[in-house]
Design a protein around this motif. Structure first.
Motif, short mmCIF file in Angstrom:
data_model
loop_
_atom_site.label_atom_id
_atom_site.label_comp_id
_atom_site.label_asym_id
_atom_site.label_seq_id
_atom_site.Cartn_x
_atom_site.Cartn_y
_atom_site.Cartn_z
N ASP A 1 59.98 -3.30 61.04
CA ASP A 1 59.65 -1.98 60.50
C ASP A 1 58.24 -1.54 60.86
O ASP A 1 57.89 -0.37 60.72
CB ASP A 1 59.80 -1.99 58.97
N ASP A 2 57.41 -2.50 61.31
CA ASP A 2 56.03 -2.14 61.69
C ASP A 2 55.97 -1.56 63.11
O ASP A 2 54.96 -1.00 63.52
CB ASP A 2 55.13 -3.39 61.66
N LEU A 3 57.05 -1.72 63.87
CA LEU A 3 56.98 -1.39 65.29
C LEU A 3 56.75 0.09 65.57
O LEU A 3 55.99 0.43 66.48
CB LEU A 3 58.23 -1.91 66.00
N PRO A 4 57.34 1.00 64.80
CA PRO A 4 57.01 2.42 65.05
C PRO A 4 55.52 2.70 64.94
O PRO A 4 54.95 3.46 65.71
CB PRO A 4 57.83 3.16 64.00
N GLN A 5 54.85 2.04 63.98
CA GLN A 5 53.39 2.22 63.84
C GLN A 5 52.67 1.66 65.07
O GLN A 5 51.75 2.28 65.59
CB GLN A 5 52.87 1.54 62.57
N VAL A 6 53.13 0.52 65.54
CA VAL A 6 52.53 -0.06 66.76
C VAL A 6 52.68 0.92 67.91
O VAL A 6 51.75 1.17 68.68
CB VAL A 6 53.18 -1.41 67.12
N ALA A 7 53.85 1.54 68.00
CA ALA A 7 54.10 2.50 69.09
C ALA A 7 53.14 3.67 69.01
O ALA A 7 52.55 4.09 70.01
CB ALA A 7 55.55 2.97 69.05
N GLY A 8 52.94 4.18 67.80
CA GLY A 8 52.02 5.31 67.64
C GLY A 8 50.60 4.93 68.01
O GLY A 8 49.90 5.66 68.72
N GLU A 9 50.17 3.77 67.58
CA GLU A 9 48.81 3.32 67.89
C GLU A 9 48.65 3.05 69.39
O GLU A 9 47.65 3.39 70.00
CB GLU A 9 48.49 2.06 67.08
N GLU B 1 57.72 2.56 73.82
CA GLU B 1 58.68 1.90 72.92
C GLU B 1 59.46 0.80 73.64
O GLU B 1 59.69 -0.29 73.11
CB GLU B 1 59.66 2.93 72.32
N LEU B 2 59.84 1.08 74.88
CA LEU B 2 60.62 0.10 75.64
C LEU B 2 59.81 -1.18 75.83
O LEU B 2 60.32 -2.29 75.68
CB LEU B 2 61.00 0.71 77.00
N THR B 3 58.52 -1.03 76.12
CA THR B 3 57.67 -2.19 76.35
C THR B 3 57.53 -3.02 75.08
O THR B 3 57.65 -4.25 75.10
CB THR B 3 56.28 -1.74 76.84
N ILE C 1 62.83 2.93 68.66
CA ILE C 1 62.48 1.51 68.78
C ILE C 1 63.46 0.62 68.02
O ILE C 1 63.77 -0.49 68.43
CB ILE C 1 61.02 1.29 68.33
N ASP C 2 64.02 1.15 66.95
CA ASP C 2 64.97 0.37 66.17
C ASP C 2 66.23 0.10 66.98
O ASP C 2 66.71 -1.03 67.10
CB ASP C 2 65.31 1.16 64.88
N THR C 3 66.73 1.16 67.60
CA THR C 3 67.92 1.02 68.45
C THR C 3 67.63 0.11 69.63
O THR C 3 68.44 -0.75 69.99
CB THR C 3 68.38 2.41 68.96
N LEU C 4 66.44 0.27 70.20
CA LEU C 4 66.08 -0.59 71.35
C LEU C 4 66.10 -2.06 70.95
O LEU C 4 66.69 -2.91 71.63
CB LEU C 4 64.69 -0.21 71.87
#
Ligand SMILES: Cc1ncc(C[n+]2csc(CCOP(=O)(O)OP(=O)(O)O)c2C)c(N)n1
Ligand SMILES: CC(=O)[C@@H](O)[C@H](O)COP(=O)(O)O
Ligand SMILES: [Mg+2]
Length: 614
Positions: free
Chosen positions: A20-28, A52-54, A253-256
């Motif tokens: 669940d933290d990954l969207p925040q990582v993507a934004g940063e 997001e893919l990375t 990112i969740d779907t990925l």
């Protein structure tokens, strides 16, 4: 405030986070890239599209044990940030700084050196087969863009891989863009299917309808797999022996993560189709992904204003102007580019002569053979191609054009050192690899005006002819609008001196003249690498004690070698000094600084001659 990104030094740190933290990582990460690349310049829109893919790839796969191979690698900046290089991103593409592409010696996470497109599937298959032979349980993942998918070697690798029992995942990063809008039947096929309301509609309707009839649901599930092949781009890749999955949203990112986690459990060749937006997250880049493919430093709030850069016309611009002027004079002329419309200067030509403009996709081999076919019918093809990318079409040069002595003009841009893109993109070898081909002629302009006149001279010649010029501008010579054919195979003395004769090839003319003034040496602008002006050489050798050659090509097999061969053939004994690029790869940095480091600026040429004279 410490961000999540600050805590990620290696992918293991990323994998320790909650999904669940990954969207925040993507934004940063996206904000970090915007701040970093707008400061250093470099490749931009593709990197924003790969965020997001990375993250999902390094989150799901056990890198570096699992092997990720990026295609071209211009979209690998997010990968570099997440694999221990965040704090060095400020050195991007600077001398002794980070390379602009994955590089094995830079990081263990950079599994394969890239920069030229369409190599990722072949290399990843190599990793996969090696893993199998070694009894390892690695996953090999290739991430290839839709543009890079237009090259033949991508399909050579698909064809081979689809027939193998290996754990290979190919991810197609489909953003419908190459550098310019993507071209070709595959692109049309992908676009049609992706935009096809029918495919999405079909999935919705069938889902709703069949849910009402449970026994049918199972049957439908199975049939949807079959029917899917009819309505998604998957059929093509399924026929290549891959299990096609997708298309999925490459920014979700969740779907990925879910999809990659599921795929990870599968064995055999897998093909995941992700749909992304080039420039995602920065409006100006989404609106103009061509302009923002690669950027010079800019302020995010204003975007690239285009005010920076040299006022002198570049050799690329000189070529683009000439192409339009020549096309207006001769309707037989066609312009061909392997997916480098902007970089090679064909934007205006494409607008003015759309029927005579051919972007064949990232397909250099095809571009050359295609030109050969056209030339057989009396059409006059001009192939605009970077020196480094022409390397990919060597057999086509020999077998399809030169052997048949077909009148194709090769307008070779980015010859010599290119600077920030580094050794994968340097045009260091074209004199060497062209010179040995019978029927091939090579012209090297000393300045911008000669570039125009040489293109005209080449266009008139009845055989394959290359005109090669560097990235950027030269000494700023005034370009005469008049087109005048140069005396074929003839050089010219630009400065009379004594004792030393400096034979300059191409745009090292400025450096040669500087050294000539300092040493009161004769300076000849040789103009032709092939055919060489043997008579001028003999005359200078007879009246000078030392013959010096200067070129921005490898010394090995270059213009200097041509001079030695000519002296030998003419039975002339004279002292010689060959100056050019070393037998090594010159790393990335600022173009003129790199040339100076190689001793190819005025001071360097002068110093080398003084040292030789003792
Ligand atoms: C053999 C070769 N030809 C041309 C290029 C120049 N080039 C670099 S990126 C690019 C477009 C790649 O498009 P795609 O793979 O879709 O990646 P995207 O930029 O869309 O992420 C091209 C033509 C290259 N790197 N290699
Ligand atoms: C990644 C790639 O191959 C191209 O984007 C290349 O970097 C363009 O080079 P120029 O900037 O010299 O046009
Ligand atoms: Mg693309």
């Amino acid at each position: 405030m410490t961000t999540l990104l600050d805590q990620i030094n290696l992918p293991a740190d990323l994998r320790a986070l909650n999904k669940d933290d990954l969207p925040q990582v993507a934004g940063e990460l996206r904000q970090f890239l915007l701040d970093s690349i707008s400061t250093t310049g470099g490749h931009f829109a593709s990197n924003l599209g790969a965020v997001e893919l990375t993250i999902a790839l390094h989150y799901v796969f056990n890198t570096p044990y699992d092997r990720i191979v990026w295609d071209v690698g211009h979209q690998s900046y997010p990968h570099k940030v997440l694999t221990g290089r965040r704090d060095r991103m400020g050195t991007m593409r600077q001398q002794n700084g980070l390379a602009g592409f994955p590089k094995r010696e830079e990081s263990e996470y950079d599994t394969f050196g890239v920069g030229h497109s369409s190599t990722s599937i072949g290399a990843a298959l190599g990793f996969a087969e090696a893993s199998k032979l070694q009894g390892e349980n690695r996953k090999a993942i290739a991430i290839i863009g839709d543009g890079s998918m237009t090259a033949g070697m991508a399909f050579e690798a698909l064809n081979n891989a689809g027939d193998r029992d290996v754990d290979l995942l190919v991810i197609l990063n489909d953003n419908e863009m190459s550098i310019s809008p993507n071209v070709g039947a595959l692109n049309n096929y992908l676009a049609k299917m992706l935009s096809g309301k029918f495919y999405n509609g079909f999935r919705n309707v069938s889902g709703r309808m069949l849910d009402k009839v449970p026994p049918l649901r199972e049957l439908a599930k199975r049939s949807e797999e079959q029917l899917k092949g009819l309505f998604t781009p998957g059929l093509l890749f399924e026929e290549f022996g891959f299990n096609y999955i997708g298309p999925i949203d490459g920014h979700d990112i969740d779907t990925l993560v879910t999809t990659l986690s599921n795929i990870k459990k599968l064995s055999g060749p897998q093909f995941l189709h992700v749909v992304t937006k080039k420039g995602q997250g920065y409006k100006l880049a989404v609106a103009d992904p061509v302009k923002y493919h690669a950027v010079t430093p800019f302020t995010p709030e204003n975007g690239m204003t285009g005010k920076s850069g040299s006022s002198k016309p570049s050799f690329t611009q000189v070529f683009g102007e000439w192409l339009c002027d020549m096309a207006a004079k001769d309707e037989r002329l066609v312009g061909i580019t392997p997916a480098m419309r902007e970089g090679s200067g064909l934007v205006k030509f494409a607008e003015q002569f759309p029927d005579r403009y051919f972007d064949v996709g990232i397909a250099e081999q095809h571009a050359v053979t295609f030109a050969g076919g056209m030339a057989c019918e009396g059409v006059k093809p001009v192939v605009a191609i970077y020196s480094t990318f022409l390397q990919r079409a060597y057999d086509q040069l020999v077998h399809d054009v030169a052997l048949q002595n077909l009148p194709v003009v090769f307008a070779i841009d980015r010859a010599g050192l290119v600077g920030a893109d580094g050794p994968t993109h340097a045009g260091s070898f074209d004199y060497s690899f062209l010179r040995c081909i019978p029927n091939m002629a090579i012209l090297a302009p000393g300045d911008e005006n000669e570039c125009r006149q040489m293109l005209y001279t080449a266009f008139l010649h009845d055989g394959p002819t290359a005109v090669r010029y560097p990235r950027g501008s030269g000494i700023g010579a005034t370009v005469e609008p008049e087109m005048t054919a140069l005396p074929w195979g003839k050089g010219e003395v630009r400065r009379k001196g004594s004792k030393v004769a400096i034979l300059s090839f191409g745009t090292r003319l400025g450096a040669a003249l500087h050294a000539g003034d300092a040493l009161d040496a004769t300076v000849a602008n040789m103009r032709f690498v092939k055919p060489l002006d043997d008579a001028l050489l003999a005359e200078l050798a007879a009246s000078h004690d030392l013959i010096v050659t200067v070129e921005d090509n490898a010394i090995m097999g270059g213009a200097g070698s041509a001079v030695l061969e000519s002296l030998s053939a003419q039975g002339i004994q004279v002292d010689t000094l060959l100056l050019g690029l070393p037998d090594s790869y010159v790393e990335h940095g600022e173009q003129n600084k790199l040339l100076a480091d190689c001793g190819l600026d005025g001071a360097g040429v002068e110093a080398a001659i003084r040292k030789k004279l003792g």
